[in-house]
Structures are given as structure tokens and as C-alpha cells.
Design an enzyme around this catalytic site. Structure first.
Site, PDB file in Angstrom:
ATOM      1  N   ASP A  46      29.469  50.856  35.365  1.00 26.58           N
ATOM      2  CA  ASP A  46      30.435  51.791  34.789  1.00 26.58           C
ATOM      3  C   ASP A  46      31.865  51.304  35.008  1.00 26.58           C
ATOM      4  OD1 ASP A  46      30.619  52.328  37.470  1.00 26.58           O
ATOM      5  OD2 ASP A  46      30.256  54.491  37.317  1.00 26.58           O
ATOM      6  N   SER A  47      32.017  50.150  35.675  1.00 24.34           N
ATOM      7  CA  SER A  47      33.320  49.478  35.728  1.00 24.34           C
ATOM      8  C   SER A  47      33.794  49.166  34.313  1.00 24.34           C
ATOM      9  CB  SER A  47      33.234  48.194  36.561  1.00 24.34           C
ATOM     10  OG  SER A  47      32.144  47.400  36.135  1.00 24.34           O
ATOM     11  N   ASP A  85      24.009  51.238  35.444  1.00 24.42           N
ATOM     12  CA  ASP A  85      24.656  52.283  36.237  1.00 24.42           C
ATOM     13  C   ASP A  85      24.393  53.643  35.621  1.00 24.42           C
ATOM     14  OD1 ASP A  85      26.119  52.073  38.580  1.00 24.42           O
ATOM     15  OD2 ASP A  85      27.843  51.160  37.600  1.00 24.42           O
ATOM     16  N   LYS A 113      21.211  52.419  38.942  1.00 24.16           N
ATOM     17  CA  LYS A 113      22.018  52.499  40.171  1.00 24.16           C
ATOM     18  C   LYS A 113      22.713  53.859  40.233  1.00 24.16           C
ATOM     19  CE  LYS A 113      25.903  49.904  40.809  1.00 24.16           C
ATOM     20  NZ  LYS A 113      26.983  50.903  40.926  1.00 24.16           N
ATOM     21  N   GLU A 115      25.320  56.333  42.826  1.00 27.12           N
ATOM     22  CA  GLU A 115      26.266  56.286  43.942  1.00 27.12           C
ATOM     23  C   GLU A 115      26.093  57.500  44.835  1.00 27.12           C
ATOM     24  OE1 GLU A 115      30.333  55.954  42.639  1.00 27.12           O
ATOM     25  OE2 GLU A 115      29.913  54.190  41.409  1.00 27.12           O
ATOM     26  N   GLU A 182      29.604  48.452  48.908  1.00 26.25           N
ATOM     27  CA  GLU A 182      30.913  48.065  48.357  1.00 26.25           C
ATOM     28  C   GLU A 182      32.005  48.340  49.374  1.00 26.25           C
ATOM     29  OE1 GLU A 182      31.873  49.536  44.428  1.00 26.25           O
ATOM     30  OE2 GLU A 182      33.939  48.808  44.578  1.00 26.25           O
TER      31      GLU A 182
HETATM   32  O1  KIV Z   1      30.247  49.372  38.042  1.00 26.18           O
HETATM   33  C1  KIV Z   1      30.345  48.342  38.714  1.00 26.18           C
HETATM   34  O2  KIV Z   1      30.824  47.305  38.264  1.00 26.18           O
HETATM   35  C2  KIV Z   1      29.872  48.369  40.085  1.00 26.18           C
HETATM   36  C3  KIV Z   1      30.202  47.169  40.912  1.00 26.18           C
HETATM   37  C4  KIV Z   1      31.499  47.354  41.576  1.00 26.18           C
HETATM   38  C5  KIV Z   1      29.159  46.831  41.876  1.00 26.18           C
HETATM   39  O3  KIV Z   1      29.289  49.310  40.531  1.00 26.18           O
END
Ligand code: KIV
Length: 265
Positions: A46-47, A85, A113, A115, A182
Site C-alpha cells: 500500500d506504499s 497488502d 499482509k 499490520e 519495519e
Molecule cells: O507497503 C509497503 O511497501 C510495505 C513495506 C514498507 C514493507 O509495507
């Protein structure tokens, strides 16, 4: 049967004490190049909200955005494991987590993934029992930026360190197949990595994690940081092409040349 690298392949790296390389990707062209360069795991992160869409956090990223980029990445991927994500609030309840994880897996993800610490234990257990490999993201969790108050190293004081360590163990017990750390002190990431059976992946977490991950736009120097974090390294400085930069990253991760002490906390 998937042709992609599996969770078991990643577990074997941990058993053999060999490192694996991970990168984020958002499109077909770069995912093809990184997969051909030997990157074992591609995260559709989600970056993308920051590096592709230009937001100042990951919070505006929607499920539709994530699914669109996941489909692009999947078309370019050759053999890497594809992790997707789960965007902000897409797993806030168990029912949301089921529906959204299902959509990501059906669109081609090999794992998802999420969080968080204690509050994602149940979600991790439920998804994992239903055949969805879960990576739990601990330490600096960007979706909680408004609560954390800034992009800072986590786990520096004793209580915080003990909490992260205990959450990592509980998440493993709940069925997490991977733990992403992280921005935590290298010594804490080392302690977590050596006490867990499942592989760890680090970003700004020192060199002792089983895998390393970077945002691909950082690796090719395409993202302008106001204050560039220590863990960012521009591999284009000494490469003649993006493919070469990806190949150098993979070999530096595997040979323990990246991250160096100057990229760690
Ligand atoms: O979304 C992302 O790019 C991440 C990385 C920072 C691991 O979660």
C-alpha cells in the site's frame, strides 16, 4: 498448482540460513524485471499510495487500487511469490477480512499482509485456518501513522521492545507464516528472528532477518523523501540499468552486504 515461489521455499531459506530478497512492485514491467533478477517475494504494497499516487500516507489506498496493481504485477511476474497488502480498514472486522482477503487471493496473491499486533491475532488465525498465508507487519505500521505520530523507529524502550517480541511470538502461534519488521532496532529484529520458526522480513531492521524488503522506487532513486530514512539505498548510483540495480540488490542481500550498519538502527 502455483508456479511461484512458495511459503515453504521461504521457510527453507530460514532452515538453511540463506537470505531471500523481497521488493515492492505496482506494475507489470518492473515486476517482470525484479522477478527475472531473482527477487523471491514481490509485495504489492500500500506504499503505492505514496510512491505512485502521491499521497502523504498509505491511508487513502482502497481495495480497488490494490486489486488493480496486484493484477498488473501478476501479469509481469515470472516466478516470485506475490504478497498483497490489505489496505487500511480492509480487515477492521472479521467479515471484512474474509471478503477482502478472498478478493486478493482470487486476483492472484499467494499471501496477504496485515499490520498490527495483538488486535490482528484472531484475523491471522481465521485467515490462516482457511488456507490464506498471512504475513503480520510489526514495528512501524504506516496505517497507524495518525496514532504513532510520525515515521519513527519502534521498540526502543523496554516495554515497547517486549511488546513487539511477545506479539511476534503470539502471531506465529496464531498461524502467521511470515513476520515483517519495519523500523525496529537491529538487536530486537535479531532476537525475534532467532526465536521464531517462521521467516522474518526486515526493512530498517538490520541484517539478521531472514529476508529483506525495500520499496522499489527507493531502490531506483525515484521517490523524493523530505528526510530520507537510513534504510534507503539507491542502487542506481552504481548500475547501468534497472535490471542491474535489482540484480545487485539481490546479491547484496544474499551476501549480507545490504543492509550495512549505516542502513540499520
Ligand atoms: O507497503 C509497503 O511497501 C510495505 C513495506 C514498507 C514493507 O509495507
Amino acid at each position: 498448482m502455483t508456479k511461484n515461489i512458495t511459503i515453504e521455499d521461504l521457510r527453507n531459506h530460514k532452515k538453511k540460513k540463506t537470505k531471500f530478497a523481497c521488493l515492492t512492485a505496482y506494475d507489470a514491467s518492473l515486476s517482470r524485471l525484479m522477478s527475472e533478477a531473482g527477487v523471491e517475494l514481490i509485495l504489492v504494497g500500500d506504499s503505492l499510495g505514496m510512491v505512485v499516487q502521491g499521497h502523504d500516507s498509505t491511508i487513502p489506498v482502497s481495495m480497488e487500487d490494490l486489486l488493480y496493481h496486484l493484477r498488473c504485477v501478476k501479469r509481469g511476474n515470472v516466478k516470485s511469490h506475490i504478497m498483497a497488502d490489505m489496505p487500511f480498514m480492509s480487515y477492521a472486522t472479521e467479515n471484512l477480512a474474509y471478503d477482502n482477503a478472498m478478493r486478493l487471493m482470487q486476483a492472484g496473491a499467494n499471501s496477504v499482509k496485515v499490520e498490527g499486533g495483538e488486535w490482528i491475532l484472531k484475523t491471522t488465525e481465521l485467515l490462516s485456518q482457511r488456507g490464506i498465508p498471512v504475513c503480520a507487519h510489526l514495528g512501524l505500521t504506516p496505517q497507524s501513522i495518525n496514532r504513532l505520530g510520525g515515521y519513527r523507529v519502534q521498540g526502543r524502550d523496554l516495554d515497547d521492545k517486549n511488546r513487539i517480541l511477545s506479539e511476534a511470538k503470539q502471531l506465529e502461534d496464531a498461524g502467521a507464516e511470515l513476520i515483517l519488521l519495519e523500523c525496529v532496532p537491529a538487536i530486537l529484529a535479531e532476537e525475534i528472528s532467532s526465536s521464531l520458526k517462521v521467516p522474518t522480513i526486515g526493512i530498517g531492521a538490520g541484517s539478521a532477518t531472514d529476508g529483506q524488503i525495500m520499496v522499489c522506487y527507493d531502490l531506483i532513486g525515484a521517490y523524493s523523501w523530505e528526510n530520507q530514512p537510513k534504510f534507503v539505498k539507491n542502487f542506481m548510483n552504481e548500475a547501468n540499468s534497472i535490471s542491474e540495480a535489482f540484480e545487485t540488490y539481490v546479491s547484496e542481500v544474499k551476501n549480507l552486504n545490504f543492509p550495512s550498519a549505516e542502513n540499520s538502527f
